[in-house]
Design an enzyme around this catalytic site. Structure first.
Site, short mmCIF file in Angstrom:
data_model
loop_
_atom_site.label_atom_id
_atom_site.label_comp_id
_atom_site.label_asym_id
_atom_site.label_seq_id
_atom_site.Cartn_x
_atom_site.Cartn_y
_atom_site.Cartn_z
NE ARG A 522 -2.24 -0.48 3.68
CZ ARG A 522 -2.68 0.19 4.75
NH1 ARG A 522 -3.83 0.81 4.71
NH2 ARG A 522 -1.97 0.23 5.85
CB SER A 586 5.59 -6.26 8.34
OG SER A 586 4.90 -5.05 8.30
CG ASP A 640 3.55 -5.42 11.11
OD1 ASP A 640 4.58 -5.63 11.78
OD2 ASP A 640 2.82 -6.34 10.72
#
Length: 900
Positions: A522, A586, A640
């Protein structure tokens, strides 16, 4: 003449549909806890939960009490793939003094007959399971226990009503044990109707209704457990013995009962009781015919008005006479013969009229029976949510078998009343004997299966003691990761993130965030406002990462990422601005500062080459330089989990822990600088990314790893690594379930022992299926549908087992996760030197958010293992996007303060 006279006995389809609706309402009443006491149709649970599946085997005995004779049977069931069985029986009379004497005599007589039977069959020294068919209404609380509610069918034995008939039989057998060397185990109490369903179910697995139309009448069928208020539990199905003979005892059929029905009832052994049975069963039809003929003769319509003594004698016309008179060809000559024997001298017209009376009476019986059966069929179809249903009715009883027209009439009317049910009627062979043996055999099979399933799932049940051990080991590993001399070899890496503060509310500006951590990538634009109009606005776009890029070269991966950023900047119209950027990455990184992150090792299916040991921020800057279209200020590389903590910290300053329970599993928390030996300085706090997924890689939790965990680990992309994550995260739980299902199928406990091609495929059992299967709102029918989507053709019993397996695996995952978290909150409490700690944990991840029980079990475990900590769980809103922007904003704020 007869038609006019018996007009009320001729029932149109509209009337039958009305009877069907009334019976449906009675069924609902009988199943409800509050309405059952006043219901006439008792809907008794039988505790028979499963139909034969063809894998039953062994030697069984059955005794059968309830008809005109007492019977003993030996049933051999062969597991030869052909579903064959062998039945040997012996019949014993039931003398009047026994069936109308006292209880002790009755059960002694049964034990005597059984003893004689075993002697003749040479079974004296064998201990065999025994099924007891007892064809009277009983209230059961388990399969091998039943309290007699009332005698029916001419039986009137004293001192048995309201007592458990199985314990009476056991007592009688116990007496014989000494004298006759009898050693029997009564495993099941069965109603003959259930026996009929089970016998036919052995030959046809579609059979889920049993019907008796003989001396008595009754029906049973498989009902969904969730509709049976009288029994605990919602899983699966149970056979319900409707005891429909009492339908109408509350007056519900008064408009259909004729004067003859009333007269017959008054003269019976149990006036006012079993009114539906008295309109249907063979015990009463002959008598009904006699009462009609008597009245017609008295009114001069038959036999020239001459009433013979025979016509005045109760019971003189029996069912066998009615059957003979209705025979297709020889019916008229039979009628003349029978009437002459009764000293009535009939004309041909009399014979035709009498034959017609018989037809109307037996036709009404078939019609009423069809209406009630149609109600059961409709209920079954609605339970299964089907528009059209195929099913089989197992059927037994003298009236159905011996009456020349009855079966044909019944089938025809049922098909008219329920055109959307394709019904096969299967005649049962010795339902009450073989059926009792089948129920016993199924009970035997289920008990053996239960043992095997319990054994397979036992290693997943973790005691409180074991969970405490896990907590203590996690605490030890956390300390190792923080110490300079042990950090290099620690399995829990305790990586410093260089995030040294949480939001204070003064953050503001425009920030970009990138989020890479799974199969999607994203890009976000985040606008943060401070002051009274404090808010966070986000715009984002999602891009897929193809498998060939996930597992290609590092350069290809980062070029793809930059391509996606370019698309987004163009889309938002901000290509010229040099915005501060937070990069959520992450994967385990070793950081030397907030904007430097060296990849320790890929996880979650990524395998891009030339990345491990490299600084991912440099790799991103290089790719931006190669494209040469725009420039960005990369401020922070973020995990994350840290993003999750920051997002919640923006709302609640008490949030100092971030937890991810999704595809992966990880935790971060704010640690005192003085405890972090691998970073210079002792002032303030820094967020530590524990990377706890590697807990256990040194073998410290091998004692709780099952053979299934080992199989999953060996088949994974990184064998021997991330062992704790493989027991707690969404990416692996479905795979653990699949391994257990394969094992249970190999043992013949699931899917009829057939391992489908689908089940052999790794990764087919996604974790979302676990969440769906374990949802409390899902009936087993929907569980079966999910399994069918996976190409697994499951029975109702299979679905229960699958649900149980999913429950065991996900409960263990939540408990282990809770034990790890308890270690962290306890550490924080001790570091702060307080008796009681109040703290908030920011949480994200699909497993926590979507699984019906995971979050509850996790919270309960933490509470149990860290009782002095008051932990609040707060759901994070987009930790990896909004969180990355907030970290960037906090870093900018702290940087500006430092410069000043």
């Amino acid at each position: 003449k007869v038609d006019r006279y018996l007009y009320h006995m001729r029932l149109s389809d509209d009337v039958l549909l009305d009877v069907m609706a009334r019976f449906q309402a009675e069924m609902v009443k009988g199943l409800g806890k509050d309405t059952n006491p006043t219901a006439t149709v008792k809907m008794l649970p039988t505790f028979v939960r499963s139909l034969p599946d063809g894998s039953e085997k062994g030697d069984f005995l059955a005794v059968d009490l309830g008809g005109s004779q007492f019977r003993a049977h030996q049933v051999k069931v062969f597991d030869d793939g052909k579903q064959s069985s062998q039945l040997e029986s012996k019949f014993y009379p039931t003398p009047k003094e026994v069936i109308q004497g006292n209880g002790a005599e009755l059960f002694d007589y049964v034990a005597d007959c059984l003893s004689d039977f075993m002697e003749t069959k040479n079974l004296k020294h064998k201990k065999l399971p025994l099924g007891f068919t007892f064809s009277f209404p009983c209230k059961q609380t388990k399969l091998e226990e039943g309290v007699l509610l009332a005698w029916t069918k001419h039986f009137k034995v004293r001192g048995v009503q309201d007592t458990d008939v199985v314990s009476s039989l056991r007592k009688a057998l116990q007496k014989h044990k000494a004298s006759f060397d009898l050693d029997l185990d009564v495993l099941a109490l069965v109603n003959d109707t259930v026996g009929t369903m089970m016998t036919c179910g052995y030959d046809d697995q579609r059979c889920e209704i049993g019907l008796i139309i003989g001396t008595g009448t009754n029906a049973c069928y498989m009902e969904e457990m969730r509709h049976i208020d009288l029994v605990e539990g919602d899983e699966g199905r149970m056979c319900i013995n409707t005891e429909w003979g009492a339908f109408g005892d509350d007056g519900a059929l008064d408009d259909l009962r004729t004067e003859f029905d009333r007269e017959l009832d008054l003269g019976s052994l149990n006036p006012g009781k079993q009114l539906f049975e008295k309109m249907i069963s063979s015990l009463y039809l002959g008598e009904l015919v006699r009462l009609i003929l008597l009245k017609m003769t008295k009114e001069g319509l038959l036999f020239n008005g001459k009433v013979s003594t025979a016509l005045l004698t109760k019971g003189k016309i029996e069912m066998k006479h009615v059957c003979a008179m209705e025979k297709y060809k020889e019916g008229l000559s039979n009628t003349k013969e029978i009437l002459t024997e009764l000293n009535l001298f009939p004309s041909e017209e009399d014979c035709i009229a009498v034959q017609h009376v018989c037809t109307i009476v037996s036709f009404r019986s078939a019609n009423l029976c069809a209406a009630a059966l149609a109600a059961i069929l409709t209920r079954l179809r609605e339970n299964k949510k089907l528009l059209r249903m195929r099913t089989t009715v197992g059927i037994d009883g003298g009236l159905y078998k011996t009456h020349p027209q009855y079966a044909k009439r019944l089938h025809k009317v049922v098909r008219r009343l329920v055109p959307n049910c394709d019904v096969r009627f299967l005649l049962s062979v010795s339902g009450s004997g073989k059926g009792a043996a089948m129920v016993t055999a199924v009970a035997y099979r289920l008990a053996a299966q239960r043992k095997q399933i319990d054994a397979a799932l036992a290693p997943f049940l973790l005691s409180l003691e074991t969970l405490r051990e896990v907590k203590n080991k996690m605490r030890t590993e956390l300390e190792y990761g923080l110490k300079r001399e042990t950090q290099a070899s620690a399995t829990v890496k305790m990586l410093p993130t260089y995030v040294c503060g949480t939001p204070d509310g003064t953050e503001k500006g425009k920030f970009l965030a990138l989020d890479l951590g799974g199969t999607n990538f994203r890009v976000l634009l985040v606008k943060i406002r401070s002051g009274r109009r404090r808010s966070v606005q986000m715009y984002n776009k999602i891009f897929a990462i193809p498998l060939e890029i996930m597992q290609g070269t590092g350069e290809e991966l980062f070029d793809h990422i930059v391509q996606c950023i370019a698309d987004f900047l163009e889309y938002m119209g901000i290509k010229g601005a040099r915005l501060p950027l937070g990069f959520t990455f992450s994967f385990p990184c070793r950081q030397a500062s907030i904007d430097k992150g060296t990849l320790v090792g890929w996880t979650k299916g990524f395998k891009a080459t030339d990345c491990e040991g490299e600084d991912v921020v440099d790799m991103l800057r290089e790719a931006i330089r190669r494209r040469n279209e725009f420039d960005l200020d990369i401020v922070a590389v973020v995990n994350d989990t840290v993003g999750t903590m920051m997002t919640c910290g923006y709302e609640d300053p008490n949030c100092e822990i971030g937890l991810i329970a999704g595809t992966g599993s990880n935790v971060c928390y704010m640690e005192d600088m003085k405890n972090i030996e691998i970073v210079e300085g002792n002032e303030g706090k820094m967020c530590i990314n524990t990377e706890w997924g590697g807990f256990g890689d040194n073998g410290c939790i091998d004692n709780i790893r099952t053979k299934y965990d080992k199989e999953v680990d060996e088949g994974s992309l990184n064998p021997g690594k991330q062992r704790y994550e493989k027991m707690t995260s969404g990416m692996y739980l479905g795979e653990i379930v699949r391994q257990i299902l394969i094992d249970l199928t190999k043992q013949g406990l699931l899917f009829r022992g057939q391992i489908s091609e689908t089940l052999r495929k790794r990764g087919i059992f996604e974790t979302k299926f676990l969440s769906q299967i374990e949802s409390d709102r899902l009936a087993l029918l929907q569980v079966r549908r999910i399994l069918q989507q996976l190409g697994l053709d499951s029975t109702c019993e299979d679905s229960i087992i699958v649900k149980e397996v999913c429950g065991a695996v996900s409960k263990r995952a939540a408990q282990l996760c809770g034990a790890g978290l308890a270690a962290i909150v306890e550490k924080k409490r001790e570091d702060q030197g307080v008796d009681h700690l109040q703290i908030t944990v920011g949480v994200d991840g699909t497993l926590y958010k979507l699984h019906p029980h995971f979050s509850r079990v996790l919270r309960e475990t933490v509470k149990e293992l860290a009782p002095q900590c008051d932990v609040t769980f707060m759901l994070s809103e987009d930790g990896s996007g909004k969180g990355a922007a907030l970290i960037t904003a906090v870093a900018k704020r702290l940087h500006n303060v430092g410069q000043k």
